[in-house]
Write an enzyme that holds these catalytic residues in place. Structure first.
Site, short mmCIF file in Angstrom:
data_model
loop_
_atom_site.label_atom_id
_atom_site.label_comp_id
_atom_site.label_asym_id
_atom_site.label_seq_id
_atom_site.Cartn_x
_atom_site.Cartn_y
_atom_site.Cartn_z
CG HIS A 1 -2.01 -1.02 1.18
ND1 HIS A 1 -2.94 -1.08 0.18
CD2 HIS A 1 -2.29 -2.06 2.00
CE1 HIS A 1 -3.77 -2.10 0.40
NE2 HIS A 1 -3.39 -2.70 1.50
NE ARG B 1 1.71 -4.60 3.49
CZ ARG B 1 0.56 -4.15 4.03
NH1 ARG B 1 -0.18 -4.96 4.78
NH2 ARG B 1 0.19 -2.91 3.84
CD GLU C 1 -4.12 -8.86 5.05
OE1 GLU C 1 -4.21 -7.79 5.67
OE2 GLU C 1 -3.36 -8.99 4.08
CG ASP D 1 -7.35 -6.08 4.26
OD1 ASP D 1 -8.31 -5.58 3.65
OD2 ASP D 1 -6.16 -5.89 3.94
C1 3PY Z 1 -4.37 -4.47 7.49
O1 3PY Z 1 -4.63 -4.03 8.62
O2 3PY Z 1 -5.18 -5.09 6.78
C2 3PY Z 1 -3.05 -4.25 6.93
O3 3PY Z 1 -2.71 -4.89 5.95
C3 3PY Z 1 -2.17 -3.22 7.54
O4 3PY Z 1 -1.48 -2.51 6.58
MG MG Z 2 -4.26 -5.74 4.88
#
Ligand code: 3PY
Ligand code: MG
Length: 255
Positions: free
Chosen positions: A46, A71, A150, A176
């Protein structure tokens, strides 16, 4: 004194202080280390960071005495090998949902016979201070392949994901994850269902002997997540820290 490996630092008496970098600037990442972060994660998912600037950022973090983490974008496992080649000590893969996803990622993270990482670590060797042979033979153990948990599928498949050889840890993305858990797609970083799912991730990861991290959007959430037993929680982002410090400085002048 020799700097402890990232793995040793993560096993230390207190959680490692880990910063989060979105801005494509080696100097900004270095300043975060000099100001107190012991590790900085470069966000190629991101953030604005790409493979053009990542090598200089990894070197800047390590030259200042920090550990360099990164990442990758979703599914871009070949970038994981490149980031290792340029000196990343941990690579985090987002949106991993199944053991097959984890296996595909691990293959790019580990040299044969454990995986299929292609050989070409000239810069990582320089930054490590090791001989090429010592880097090659220690890399599978010293660099960490960490998968993000996530989604609902990732939670359902967690034990199978944790059992994949070469996977060293998990990292929870609470934005997420909480969006996935909510019936109306609302994030809730400290909502009870999010926290219950995160507790479960900690329990299962620790039972499997793996590192477990979480994204901490602010200091209160970092304290909360560390209280759940996470090995580490990243603290805010360079963008947020800059905005928060700017607002605080203006408020101090203007009262
Ligand atoms: C999330 O909280 O989904 C993340 O990937 C943090 O960047
Ligand atoms: Mg995320």
């Amino acid at each position: 004194m020799e700097r402890p490996s990232l793995r040793a630092a993560l096993a230390g008496a207190r959680p490692l202080r880990v910063g989060w970098s979105c801005l494509p600037d080696p100097l900004a990442a270095e300043i975060m280390v000099r100001a107190g972060f012991e590790a900085v994660l470069l966000d190629l998912q991101h953030g604005v960071i790409d493979m053009g600037v990542a090598p200089a950022m990894l070197a800047a973090v390590r030259a200042a005495g920090g550990h360099a983490l990164a990442r990758i974008p979703v599914g871009e496992y070949q970038s994981a090998s490149r980031l290792l080649d340029w000196g990343a000590e941990m690579v985090v893969a987002p949106m991993i949902e199944t053991a097959d996803d984890a296996r595909a990622f691990a293959a790019f993270m580990k040299y044969p016979p454990d995986g299929q990482r292609s050989y070409g670590p000239a810069r990582a060797v320089q930054l490590s201070g090791l001989s090429a042979d010592a880097y090659r033979t220690s890399a599978n153990g010293s660099t960490l392949a960490v998968v993000m948990i996530e989604t609902r599928a990732a939670l359902a498949n967690l034990d199978a994901i944790l059992a994949v050889p070469g996977i060293d840890g998990v990292f929870v993305g609470p934005y997420d994850l909480s969006i996935a858990l909510s019936p109306d797609g609302e994030p809730g970083l400290d909502r009870s269902d999010t926290i219950a799912a995160m507790e479960r991730v900690v329990r299962q990861a620790k039972a499997a002997g793996k590192v477990c991290g979480a994204f901490g959007a602010n200091a209160a959430l970092v304290r909360r997540y560390l209280g759940l037993g996470f090995t580490f929680a990243t603290l805010s982002t360079d963008m947020d820290l800059l905005a928060v410090a700017t607002r605080a400085a203006i408020a101090e002048v203007e009262g």
